[in-house]
Design a protein around this motif. Structure first.
Motif, mmCIF file in Angstrom:
data_model
loop_
_atom_site.group_PDB
_atom_site.id
_atom_site.type_symbol
_atom_site.label_atom_id
_atom_site.label_comp_id
_atom_site.label_asym_id
_atom_site.label_seq_id
_atom_site.Cartn_x
_atom_site.Cartn_y
_atom_site.Cartn_z
ATOM 1 N N LEU A 24 0.832 -1.204 0.000
ATOM 2 C CA LEU A 24 0.000 0.000 0.000
ATOM 3 C C LEU A 24 0.869 1.259 0.000
ATOM 4 O O LEU A 24 0.585 2.221 -0.719
ATOM 5 N N ALA A 25 1.913 1.249 0.839
ATOM 6 C CA ALA A 25 2.785 2.423 0.924
ATOM 7 C C ALA A 25 3.416 2.728 -0.426
ATOM 8 O O ALA A 25 3.421 3.882 -0.876
ATOM 9 N N ARG A 26 3.926 1.716 -1.091
ATOM 10 C CA ARG A 26 4.568 1.939 -2.384
ATOM 11 C C ARG A 26 3.553 2.352 -3.446
ATOM 12 O O ARG A 26 3.843 3.202 -4.304
ATOM 13 N N ALA A 27 2.349 1.771 -3.397
ATOM 14 C CA ALA A 27 1.314 2.137 -4.366
ATOM 15 C C ALA A 27 0.876 3.585 -4.184
ATOM 16 O O ALA A 27 0.542 4.273 -5.162
ATOM 17 N N ALA A 28 0.874 4.064 -2.934
ATOM 18 C CA ALA A 28 0.440 5.436 -2.652
ATOM 19 C C ALA A 28 1.595 6.424 -2.680
ATOM 20 O O ALA A 28 1.389 7.632 -2.505
ATOM 21 N N GLY A 29 2.821 5.924 -2.907
ATOM 22 C CA GLY A 29 3.975 6.809 -3.009
ATOM 23 C C GLY A 29 4.536 7.262 -1.677
ATOM 24 O O GLY A 29 5.035 8.387 -1.562
ATOM 25 N N TYR A 30 4.475 6.369 -0.648
ATOM 26 C CA TYR A 30 4.974 6.719 0.680
ATOM 27 C C TYR A 30 6.199 5.895 1.042
ATOM 28 O O TYR A 30 6.334 4.742 0.633
ATOM 29 N N ARG A 31 7.061 6.518 1.831
ATOM 30 C CA ARG A 31 8.244 5.858 2.376
ATOM 31 C C ARG A 31 8.004 5.633 3.862
ATOM 32 O O ARG A 31 7.596 6.544 4.597
ATOM 33 N N LEU A 32 8.262 4.414 4.342
ATOM 34 C CA LEU A 32 8.031 4.067 5.741
ATOM 35 C C LEU A 32 9.355 3.997 6.501
ATOM 36 O O LEU A 32 10.363 3.559 5.955
ATOM 37 N N SER A 33 9.327 4.432 7.755
ATOM 38 C CA SER A 33 10.506 4.308 8.613
ATOM 39 C C SER A 33 10.052 3.982 10.028
ATOM 40 O O SER A 33 8.966 4.384 10.454
ATOM 41 N N LEU A 34 10.873 3.216 10.748
ATOM 42 C CA LEU A 34 10.562 2.813 12.115
ATOM 43 C C LEU A 34 11.765 3.074 13.004
ATOM 44 O O LEU A 34 12.918 2.932 12.570
ATOM 45 N N GLY A 35 11.487 3.465 14.263
ATOM 46 C CA GLY A 35 12.545 3.668 15.236
ATOM 47 C C GLY A 35 12.080 3.250 16.615
ATOM 48 O O GLY A 35 10.887 3.350 16.932
ATOM 49 N N HIS A 36 12.994 2.753 17.441
ATOM 50 C CA HIS A 36 12.657 2.259 18.777
ATOM 51 C C HIS A 36 13.585 2.906 19.792
ATOM 52 O O HIS A 36 14.803 2.885 19.631
ATOM 53 N N ALA A 37 12.988 3.483 20.836
ATOM 54 C CA ALA A 37 13.769 4.078 21.918
ATOM 55 C C ALA A 37 13.029 3.862 23.226
ATOM 56 O O ALA A 37 11.877 4.292 23.372
ATOM 57 N N GLY A 38 13.670 3.188 24.175
ATOM 58 C CA GLY A 38 13.039 2.939 25.465
ATOM 59 C C GLY A 38 11.776 2.107 25.315
ATOM 60 O O GLY A 38 11.806 1.003 24.782
ATOM 61 N N GLU A 39 10.654 2.642 25.787
ATOM 62 C CA GLU A 39 9.379 1.940 25.682
ATOM 63 C C GLU A 39 8.491 2.559 24.607
ATOM 64 O O GLU A 39 7.264 2.448 24.643
ATOM 65 N N SER A 40 9.123 3.195 23.634
ATOM 66 C CA SER A 40 8.389 3.880 22.580
ATOM 67 C C SER A 40 8.880 3.446 21.202
ATOM 68 O O SER A 40 10.080 3.270 20.976
ATOM 69 N N VAL A 41 7.948 3.260 20.291
ATOM 70 C CA VAL A 41 8.272 2.962 18.890
ATOM 71 C C VAL A 41 7.590 4.014 18.020
ATOM 72 O O VAL A 41 6.415 4.346 18.238
ATOM 73 N N GLU A 42 8.331 4.551 17.065
ATOM 74 C CA GLU A 42 7.760 5.544 16.152
ATOM 75 C C GLU A 42 7.730 4.982 14.739
ATOM 76 O O GLU A 42 8.721 4.431 14.252
ATOM 77 N N ILE A 43 6.585 5.138 14.092
ATOM 78 C CA ILE A 43 6.391 4.707 12.703
ATOM 79 C C ILE A 43 6.006 5.931 11.897
ATOM 80 O O ILE A 43 5.029 6.615 12.242
ATOM 81 N N ALA A 44 6.745 6.217 10.853
ATOM 82 C CA ALA A 44 6.453 7.391 10.034
ATOM 83 C C ALA A 44 6.188 6.990 8.590
ATOM 84 O O ALA A 44 6.823 6.068 8.064
ATOM 85 N N ALA A 45 5.228 7.668 7.988
ATOM 86 C CA ALA A 45 4.927 7.504 6.571
ATOM 87 C C ALA A 45 5.011 8.869 5.914
ATOM 88 O O ALA A 45 4.245 9.772 6.245
#
Length: 215
Positions: free
Chosen positions: A191-212
């Motif tokens: 879906l991300a590639r079809a809609a032209g989005y780049r995904l990234s993930l990061g983990h720090a402590g007890e938090s995870v961030e997902i960006a599109a």
């Protein structure tokens, strides 16, 4: 060395159907069990328990089907748009419970269907990063159809599951086989590639961030 996933369209459809069935079969089975109790029991307290089980399970099954209709379904013809308010409603119904809460900061607008489907599938990905429950913060970034999303999860024992990043990138897991569990993050990457989005993930402590973000 990574290997790109080469999945037949029929296999993709079959695995997505298996995923939806997996989500729905538990509450439907509970409804059947509740109906059997109503048939077999004369104890008023047991009948009350069965009716409560049926009501809760029916609500859960409905929420999961409504979510699947938007997240995996066609949602109208090509070029159709989806109301992000409807997306919020089905996401809350599917995800929120006594362990997991959703904080939603996405304005209510009509957005391209693949963009909204991507957001809903990223919500599912986000739940996999907090196995013991927690909070999912959803924020719209940028403006209009070119804007993206940032999802931040907070919870005990948060982590980025093994193979998640590879599956989102369209790379085969170790062993090369996809199952009904792995198909959802793979579909999210499609879906991300079809809609032209780049995904990234990061983990720090007890938090995870997902960006599109727009590629």
């Amino acid at each position: 060395m990574t290997t790109a996933i080469d999945l037949d369209k029929l296999d993709l459809a079959a695995l997505l159907c298996s995923r939806v069935c997996h989500d729905v079969i538990s509450p439907v089975g509970a409804i059947v069990n509740g109906l059997e109790v109503l048939d077999d029991e004369d104890d008023p307290s047991m009948k009350a328990f069965a009716l409560d089980l049926i009501a809760k399970s029916a609500k859960q099954a409905s929420a999961r089907l409504q979510f699947a209709r938007l997240a995996f379904g066609a949602a109208g013809s090509a070029g159709a748009q989806i109301d992000t308010g409807d997306a919020e409603k089905v996401a809350r119904g599917f995800i929120e419970d006594d362990r997991t809460s959703v904080e939603w900061h996405v304005p209510r607008v009509l957005s391209p269907k693949n963009k909204v489907k991507l957001l809903l599938n990223l919500m599912v990905v986000a739940t996999s990063t907090i196995p013991r429950g927690g909070k999912i913060l959803v924020i719209a970034t940028g403006e209009g159809d070119e804007g993206g999303f940032r999802l931040t999860t907070e919870g005990s024992h948060s982590r980025i599951p093994p193979h998640l990043i590879a599956l989102l990138a369209g790379e085969a897991p170790e062993g090369g086989a996809l199952d009904a569990h792995a198909i959802q993050p793979h579909y999210t990457g499609l879906l991300a590639r079809a809609a032209g989005y780049r995904l990234s993930l990061g983990h720090a402590g007890e938090s995870v961030e997902i960006a599109a973000e727009k590629a």
